[in-house]
Scaffold this motif. Structure first.
Motif, short mmCIF file in Angstrom:
data_model
loop_
_atom_site.label_atom_id
_atom_site.label_comp_id
_atom_site.label_asym_id
_atom_site.label_seq_id
_atom_site.Cartn_x
_atom_site.Cartn_y
_atom_site.Cartn_z
N ALA A 90 0.79 -1.20 0.18
CA ALA A 90 -0.05 -0.06 -0.05
C ALA A 90 0.94 1.36 -0.19
N THR A 92 3.75 9.62 4.35
CA THR A 92 2.82 9.56 3.60
C THR A 92 2.89 8.98 2.19
N ASN A 93 2.18 8.32 1.65
CA ASN A 93 2.32 7.90 0.31
C ASN A 93 1.52 8.59 -0.80
N SER A 94 1.51 8.35 -1.95
CA SER A 94 0.87 9.09 -2.95
C SER A 94 -0.76 9.04 -3.06
N ALA A 95 -1.17 8.24 -1.99
CA ALA A 95 -2.60 7.80 -1.87
C ALA A 95 -2.88 8.72 -0.76
N GLY A 129 -5.74 10.44 6.26
CA GLY A 129 -4.94 10.83 5.13
C GLY A 129 -4.37 12.16 5.05
N SER A 152 -0.94 14.59 3.23
CA SER A 152 0.25 14.56 2.18
C SER A 152 1.56 15.21 2.69
N SER A 176 -4.78 16.83 1.76
CA SER A 176 -4.51 17.21 0.29
C SER A 176 -5.46 18.71 0.01
#
Length: 311
Positions: free
Chosen positions: A8, A235-238, A262, A264, A283
């Motif tokens: 993930a 954090t990841n791109s999702a 979540g 960013s 985001s």
């Protein structure tokens, strides 16, 4: 489960133009470092720094040790990405890069007190990080839009600065923290999202080669637990949020664990009582924080700050 967590995790990309360094591809969008940073004042109160979508710079601070927070106060100037660290005498220093990659810093003129004006470093960066050496000298790290990695350091605690020195390899995002024995450790993410780290082989000394972590991230931060074990956050791109910690002081690393929510951008710092506090921006630009509820223990839920920062 571990495979699912690793699968993930995901990706990134930022900018230092020194004489002879490669120029960034003008066709590529420049990705900057974190819009949020934190440091601990001499009296133990955390201070948080952030930039918004218009590059305005703000800060706020705990009004008591481990307690409530002030409102946001604005600095003059404009920055895109920020980092901060505390000098040996307790004065917090703020570092940042603007939209053109120019590098600036300012510092408290007394511990917990007012601030100097901005001073500019030579060169250009798009991602920046800071840590304090065992002898109290600050060291900053950065990557440029070509992925080149540089560092420089105070030549004496709270004093002047060396020139830039280049590391091998390529990164777009950087973070740094000091091990319990005084050895600075550097973490980074490259344009493919791969995660690497290297460390001083003795306090204030030379550096190991790069070692790769499993997984992938697009942003990264680091802090030290009360018992001396480093912990990294990313954090990841999702927008998934992950963390892992050393199994022992200066030793091997445990697996990735995922937080809910979540984000960013992330930053982390340790409270005066040893509890790590994690800060982040999602985001949409909303800033959040959470903290360990006991030293090296579990975590609170997310709490929303007012205001907006660059997501």
């Amino acid at each position: 489960m571990a495979a699912a967590v690793v699968g993930a995790l995901l990706a990134a990309a930022p900018g230092l133009a020194l004489p002879g360094s490669a120029a960034a591809d003008p066709r590529s969008a420049t990705v900057f470092g974190s819009s949020i940073a934190a440091a601990r004042n001499a009296d133990g109160r955390l201070e948080l720094f952030g930039t918004n979508s218009g590059d305005a710079i703000y800060h706020r601070w705990q009004t008591s040790i481990g307690g409530a927070w002030s409102g946001w106060a604005q600095f003059d100037g404009a920055l895109r990405a920020v980092a901060s660290e505390t000098n040996a005498d307790g004065r917090v220093e703020l570092f940042g890069v603007n939209g053109a990659g120019s590098i600036y810093h300012r510092w408290q003129t007394s511990p917990g007190g007012g601030w100097s004006g901005w001073a500019q470093f030579d060169g250009a960066l798009t991602s920046i990080a800071a840590a304090r050496n065992a002898d109290g000298r600050l060291e900053i790290f950065g990557a440029n839009s070509a992925g080149n990695i540089y560092h420089r350091w105070q030549t004496s605690p709270g004093g002047g600065w060396s020139g830039w020195a280049q590391f091998d390899g390529g990164l777009t995002q950087v973070a740094a923290e000091t091990n319990a024995d005084g050895r600075v450790e550097l973490f980074g993410v490259n344009s493919a999202g791969s995660i690497y780290h290297r460390w001083q082989t003795y306090p204030g000394g030379g550096w190991s080669g790069w070692e790769q972590f499993d997984g992938g991230l697009s942003s990264i931060a680091a802090a030290r637990n009360a018992d001396g074990r480093l912990e990294i956050f990313g954090t990841n791109s999702a927008g998934g949020i992950y963390h892992r910690s050393q199994n022992s002081i200066g030793g091997s690393w445990g697996p990735w664990a995922q937080f809910d929510g979540g984000l960013s951008q992330v930053a982390a710092e340790t409270n005066a009582d040893g509890r790590i506090e994690l800060f982040g921006v999602n985001s949409a630009g909303y800033p959040y924080h959470r903290w360990q509820t006991s030293v090296s223990g579990g975590w609170s839920g997310w709490v929303l700050f007012d205001g907006l920062l660059r997501g």
